[in-house]
Design a protein around this motif. Structure first.
Motif, mmCIF file in Angstrom:
data_model
loop_
_atom_site.group_PDB
_atom_site.id
_atom_site.type_symbol
_atom_site.label_atom_id
_atom_site.label_comp_id
_atom_site.label_asym_id
_atom_site.label_seq_id
_atom_site.Cartn_x
_atom_site.Cartn_y
_atom_site.Cartn_z
ATOM 1 N N LEU A 178 0.827 -1.200 0.000
ATOM 2 C CA LEU A 178 0.000 0.000 0.000
ATOM 3 C C LEU A 178 0.868 1.259 0.000
ATOM 4 O O LEU A 178 0.639 2.212 -0.770
ATOM 5 N N LEU A 179 1.898 1.282 0.854
ATOM 6 C CA LEU A 179 2.753 2.463 0.937
ATOM 7 C C LEU A 179 3.595 2.626 -0.329
ATOM 8 O O LEU A 179 3.807 3.748 -0.812
ATOM 9 N N TYR A 180 4.061 1.545 -0.886
ATOM 10 C CA TYR A 180 4.860 1.621 -2.112
ATOM 11 C C TYR A 180 4.013 2.166 -3.262
ATOM 12 O O TYR A 180 4.464 3.008 -4.053
ATOM 13 N N ARG A 181 2.763 1.707 -3.357
ATOM 14 C CA ARG A 181 1.860 2.206 -4.387
ATOM 15 C C ARG A 181 1.630 3.720 -4.205
ATOM 16 O O ARG A 181 1.606 4.483 -5.173
ATOM 17 N N ARG A 182 1.483 4.130 -2.949
ATOM 18 C CA ARG A 182 1.288 5.556 -2.659
ATOM 19 C C ARG A 182 2.528 6.363 -3.038
ATOM 20 O O ARG A 182 2.432 7.451 -3.634
ATOM 21 N N ALA A 183 3.705 5.809 -2.723
ATOM 22 C CA ALA A 183 4.952 6.512 -3.047
ATOM 23 C C ALA A 183 5.111 6.672 -4.556
ATOM 24 O O ALA A 183 5.557 7.714 -5.047
ATOM 25 N N LEU A 184 4.723 5.639 -5.316
ATOM 26 C CA LEU A 184 4.813 5.721 -6.772
ATOM 27 C C LEU A 184 3.855 6.785 -7.310
ATOM 28 O O LEU A 184 4.172 7.497 -8.275
ATOM 29 N N GLY A 185 2.678 6.874 -6.682
ATOM 30 C CA GLY A 185 1.702 7.844 -7.142
ATOM 31 C C GLY A 185 2.069 9.278 -6.776
ATOM 32 O O GLY A 185 1.892 10.212 -7.581
ATOM 33 N N GLU A 186 2.599 9.498 -5.560
ATOM 34 C CA GLU A 186 2.898 10.847 -5.085
ATOM 35 C C GLU A 186 4.331 11.286 -5.355
ATOM 36 O O GLU A 186 4.679 12.456 -5.201
ATOM 37 N N GLY A 187 5.184 10.316 -5.687
ATOM 38 C CA GLY A 187 6.575 10.653 -5.981
ATOM 39 C C GLY A 187 7.501 10.496 -4.803
ATOM 40 O O GLY A 187 8.711 10.360 -4.966
ATOM 41 N N ARG A 188 6.980 10.514 -3.552
ATOM 42 C CA ARG A 188 7.812 10.334 -2.363
ATOM 43 C C ARG A 188 6.909 10.161 -1.146
ATOM 44 O O ARG A 188 5.712 10.457 -1.188
ATOM 45 N N VAL A 189 7.495 9.645 -0.054
ATOM 46 C CA VAL A 189 6.809 9.554 1.238
ATOM 47 C C VAL A 189 7.791 9.989 2.306
ATOM 48 O O VAL A 189 9.002 10.108 2.052
ATOM 49 N N THR A 190 7.300 10.199 3.520
ATOM 50 C CA THR A 190 8.192 10.613 4.605
ATOM 51 C C THR A 190 8.822 9.393 5.268
ATOM 52 O O THR A 190 8.310 8.273 5.161
ATOM 53 N N VAL A 191 9.941 9.640 5.936
ATOM 54 C CA VAL A 191 10.606 8.575 6.698
ATOM 55 C C VAL A 191 9.665 8.029 7.753
ATOM 56 O O VAL A 191 9.624 6.831 8.025
ATOM 57 N N THR A 192 8.882 8.920 8.356
ATOM 58 C CA THR A 192 7.925 8.495 9.383
ATOM 59 C C THR A 192 6.893 7.541 8.804
ATOM 60 O O THR A 192 6.519 6.555 9.433
ATOM 61 N N PRO A 232 16.562 6.947 0.346
ATOM 62 C CA PRO A 232 16.591 8.331 0.846
ATOM 63 C C PRO A 232 16.624 9.346 -0.289
ATOM 64 O O PRO A 232 17.316 9.159 -1.295
ATOM 65 N N SER A 233 15.845 10.421 -0.120
ATOM 66 C CA SER A 233 15.815 11.491 -1.117
ATOM 67 C C SER A 233 17.125 12.284 -1.040
ATOM 68 O O SER A 233 17.658 12.549 0.038
ATOM 69 N N LEU A 234 17.646 12.680 -2.178
ATOM 70 C CA LEU A 234 18.908 13.423 -2.222
ATOM 71 C C LEU A 234 18.753 14.853 -1.720
ATOM 72 O O LEU A 234 19.702 15.444 -1.195
ATOM 73 N N ARG A 291 12.640 12.507 3.675
ATOM 74 C CA ARG A 291 11.740 11.874 2.714
ATOM 75 C C ARG A 291 12.424 10.688 2.020
ATOM 76 O O ARG A 291 13.645 10.608 1.963
ATOM 77 N N LEU A 292 11.596 9.825 1.474
ATOM 78 C CA LEU A 292 12.068 8.648 0.748
ATOM 79 C C LEU A 292 11.463 8.644 -0.653
ATOM 80 O O LEU A 292 10.263 8.889 -0.824
ATOM 81 N N ASP A 293 12.299 8.365 -1.653
ATOM 82 C CA ASP A 293 11.836 8.295 -3.037
ATOM 83 C C ASP A 293 11.621 6.830 -3.434
ATOM 84 O O ASP A 293 12.416 5.950 -3.058
ATOM 85 N N PRO A 294 10.590 6.547 -4.216
ATOM 86 C CA PRO A 294 10.369 5.165 -4.660
ATOM 87 C C PRO A 294 11.307 4.790 -5.806
ATOM 88 O O PRO A 294 11.601 5.611 -6.675
ATOM 89 N N VAL A 295 11.778 3.575 -5.784
ATOM 90 C CA VAL A 295 12.556 3.039 -6.896
ATOM 91 C C VAL A 295 11.568 2.518 -7.941
ATOM 92 O O VAL A 295 10.512 1.973 -7.597
ATOM 93 N N ALA A 296 11.873 2.683 -9.205
ATOM 94 C CA ALA A 296 10.979 2.224 -10.267
ATOM 95 C C ALA A 296 10.690 0.725 -10.094
ATOM 96 O O ALA A 296 11.597 -0.049 -9.764
#
Length: 330
Positions: free
Chosen positions: A23-37, A53-55, A60-65
């Protein structure tokens, strides 16, 4: 948040995603990133490299393709499989040595039976033995040995056998009748040069290779991933005797082919089927024993029934007995 997303995270392997992680991975792909929390409750996403980790924002965390993530997980799976295979090889080597030690302590002689694990190791061992053979090779090849293997398997065996023939050796092979016209078999005898003979039978034993009457190889598992290397003189003598008895019953195929005659419209194949029918075997059993598929077996049974004028399975058995067609065998 769903109940699945709020559920406590449980440890799992990389071959699956937990519901919360998916669920969280799908959300990250849709929004582009999620928080560490956000990812605290699903550490598997970071562990498996699906979030990184986002550069430009350490919180924040970025999803890998997905294609990259899938490649990583498949590679991890392949590495685990490779580790298991290496473990199996180590276990096999360890226990083979232990079996040899047990045999030596019991008899005072080197082991005369050795378990070979894996088709590559089996082929390599047979090749090593064939490379130093000088006299004769006896082989029994059931129908299944020429159904499925890649042509390179037959090419390697052909080169190995020709080398023995070039050294003055002799090769005798027994096949099932169903292989008399198999392309791989016909090609083999068109190419081999030397003292090589082949004969066929309706039924043969499982695969057997006897080299120089000193070592034999037989399957030790149904899928032929295990084999026994046999060097016990009594067992070798038994194998050779069995081969010779079958050889004298077999129909020549190469270098001079002999075809069994058709008697009163009943072919040799139909007589073999008739013998199994009156023993009570099913169509599936008959097909398996004679090296054909069930559909082909049923076609032969139907032709046999038509020739004898049978209208039922029970009547067919009676007519086979009354016809005397089996009395003409041998």
């Amino acid at each position: 948040m769903t109940a699945e997303a709020n559920a406590p995270h449980t440890e799992h392997g990389p071959d699956e995603l937990c519901p919360a992680g998916a669920l969280l991975y799908r959300r990250a792909l849709g929004e582009g990133r999620v928080t560490v929390t956000d990812a605290t409750a699903t550490p598997c996403l970071v562990d498996f490299g699906l979030l990184q980790p986002s550069l430009d924002d350490p919180d924040r965390l970025d999803p890998v393709a997905p294609v990259v993530g899938l490649h990583r997980l498949l590679r991890m799976s392949q590495e685990r499989i490779a580790d298991e295979r290496r473990r199996e090889e180590r276990l096999t080597e360890t226990f083979t040595a232990l079996m040899r030690t047990a045999s030596q302590s019991a008899t005072g002689e080197a082991s005369t039976l050795r378990v070979l694990s894996g088709k590559e190791r089996i082929d390599r061992t047979i090749g090593d033995v064939m490379a130093v053979a000088t006299d004769q090779v006896l082989t029994i090849q059931p129908h299944s040995t020429h159904v499925g293997p890649h042509p390179r398997v037959h090419e390697a065996a052909l080169a190995r056998d020709q080398a023995l023939l070039d050294r003055g050796g002799r090769i005798r092979t027994l096949y099932q009748h169903t292989l008399r016209h198999a392309p791989t078999v016909l090609a083999r005898y068109e190419l081999l040069r030397g003292d090589v003979e082949a004969r066929t039978l309706d039924e043969v034993t499982e695969r057997l290779i006897v080299v120089d009457r000193t070592v034999a190889f037989i399957p030790a598992s149904a899928d032929r991933s295990l084999a026994l290397e046999v060097r016990h003189p009594a067992l070798i003598a038994y194998f050779v005797n069995t081969f010779d008895r079958l050889w004298h019953l077999a129909t020549p195929m190469h270098p001079q082919a002999v075809h069994q005659p058709t008697l009163n419209g009943i072919t040799p194949r139909q007589r073999a089927i008739a013998a199994l029918l009156i023993e009570g075997h099913t169509d599936s059993d008959i097909a398996d024993r004679l090296g054909m598929n069930v559909r082909t077996a049923r076609v032969h049974i139907a032709k046999l029934a038509a020739t004898l004028g049978s209208e039922s399975r029970a009547q067919l058995g009676y007519l086979i007995g009354q016809s005397g067609i089996l009395d003409r065998e041998g």
